[in-house]
Design an enzyme around this catalytic site. Structure first.
Site, PDB file in Angstrom:
ATOM      1  N   SER A  99     111.263  40.727  54.538  1.00 60.23           N
ATOM      2  CA  SER A  99     112.022  41.814  54.921  1.00 60.23           C
ATOM      3  C   SER A  99     112.707  41.491  56.381  1.00 60.23           C
ATOM      4  O   SER A  99     113.768  42.037  57.046  1.00 60.23           O
ATOM      5  CB  SER A  99     112.044  43.169  54.479  1.00 60.23           C
ATOM      6  OG  SER A  99     110.784  43.339  55.181  1.00 60.23           O
ATOM      7  N   HIS A 154     110.329  43.984  60.775  1.00 59.50           N
ATOM      8  CA  HIS A 154     111.765  44.368  60.541  1.00 59.50           C
ATOM      9  C   HIS A 154     112.594  44.327  62.003  1.00 59.50           C
ATOM     10  O   HIS A 154     113.686  43.852  61.980  1.00 59.50           O
ATOM     11  CB  HIS A 154     111.804  45.633  60.051  1.00 59.50           C
ATOM     12  CG  HIS A 154     111.291  45.895  58.666  1.00 59.50           C
ATOM     13  ND1 HIS A 154     111.039  47.267  58.298  1.00 59.50           N
ATOM     14  CD2 HIS A 154     110.838  44.869  57.774  1.00 59.50           C
ATOM     15  CE1 HIS A 154     110.338  46.798  56.941  1.00 59.50           C
ATOM     16  NE2 HIS A 154     110.390  45.247  56.847  1.00 59.50           N
TER      17      HIS A 154
END
Length: 348
Positions: A99, A154
């Site tokens: 991610s 992230h």
């Protein structure tokens, strides 16, 4: 991973490390490739599936806009930048997942629709801009409130994706794309090198106290196979026949030659692991040492009693029962303390 015996739904930290997760004590100790491979390791099939669904949704449009090679370049760069920021923010986290790179894809798509908003249909540009902003803000917020999410990766992937995406983006018209292709590739490559160079100094000069705590996390992971083997040996020993004195002597000798050295070795490793004064890991280490020492003393007493059956009575077994009870209490305390610390796997 599953072919090597890892749990398909929740692989343990040792399996993640073995397959290349991004964990500072390994990454900074001669294994920098983990900054990239961590993006291809996932904490179970549900984690992999959710990331691939999001990548499919975001990646198709972004790849069409950038082209195959440029999309691949920004994806890999975002994975590395996310891995670097993850270590800088919390070196004790064993990080795995795509991610961070996916955030880079979202950042690159946002950069494209902002830079070339006049070349895109107004409705399409507005829709993608809103979608990316909502996705980024919501996902970052969820990472803040949800335990076990590597939000630093992230953020690092997002920054890397926006930076490289803005430079790699080219106009939509064929002639303009060809004209800007080489300059944009040079600019993006230069920016990537400068960005990584700027992060290299803090990456190699982390706070020594934080590195000591991260090294203790590494020890906890590396102790898992030894602990599993010791417990398996204990179970095998508990099924030994002790009907005769010869069998009791053999069981006693097995404790002395096999079980006690295993408990002693684990105790020595935990005892010698350095921690900074006042570290949150100090209570965990003290509890682990007490648990290991309980087992050492318990099996040492058992070895003596097996070798001297004339001393076998209720009073002789009382210290062993007390140590076993205390060892179980320490297990409960370890289970309470360990999840509060940073060495658990974090999804990204």
């Amino acid at each position: 991973m599953c072919a090597t015996g890892a749990n398909a739904l929740r692989p343990d930290p040792a399996a993640l490390v073995a397959w290349g997760s991004n964990f500072a004590p390994y990454t900074l100790d001669g294994e920098p490739w983990r900054l990239l491979t961590g993006a291809f390791v996932h904490i179970g099939f549900p984690h992999l599936l959710s990331n691939m669904v999001v990548l499919l949704l975001l990646g198709r449009t972004t790849e069409r806009l950038y082209g195959n090679l440029r999309f691949l370049a920004l994806y890999l760069f975002a994975a590395v930048s996310g891995g670097i920021v993850s270590i800088l923010m919390h070196p004790g986290v064993n990080s795995a997942g795509a991610s961070g790179a996916i955030f880079g894809v979202a950042g690159a798509l946002l950069a494209f629709v902002l830079r070339y908003r006049k070349e895109l249909p107004a409705e399409l540009a507005a829709r993608n801009r809103r979608a990316m902003l909502v996705f980024i803000l919501y996902s970052l917020y969820r990472g803040l409130v949800q335990h076990g999410v590597d939000n630093a990766a992230h953020f690092g992937g997002l920054v890397g994706g926006v930076l490289i995406g803005a430079l790699l983006a080219r106009p939509l018209t064929e002639e303009a794309r060809e004209r800007s292709s080489r300059p944009s590739a040079i600019a993006a490559t230069t920016a990537a090198v400068l960005f990584l160079a700027a992060l290299s100094w803090p990456l190699t000069h982390l706070n020594p106290d934080r590195l000591q705590e991260a090294s203790f996390d590494r020890l906890l992971i590396e102790l898992q196979p030894a602990q599993k083997k010791t417990l398996a040996d204990v179970i095998a020993w508990s099924h030994s026949r002790i009907a005769s004195q010869i069998e009791r002597d053999a069981a006693s000798n097995r404790i002395i030659t096999q079980l006690l050295p295993e408990w002693d070795a684990m105790y020595a490793k935990v005892e010698s692991a350095p921690l900074p004064p006042g570290s949150r890991y100090v209570p965990l280490r003290a509890t682990m040492l007490r648990y290991l020492d309980d087992n050492r003393r318990m099996y040492r007493l058992a070895a003596v009693l097996l070798a001297h059956p004339q001393e076998l009575d209720a009073a002789a077994f009382a210290p062993i029962r007390a140590l076993a009870k205390d060892a179980h209490a320490q297990i409960d305390e370890i289970k309470r303390l360990a999840p509060q610390l940073r060495g658990n796997p974090a999804r990204r």
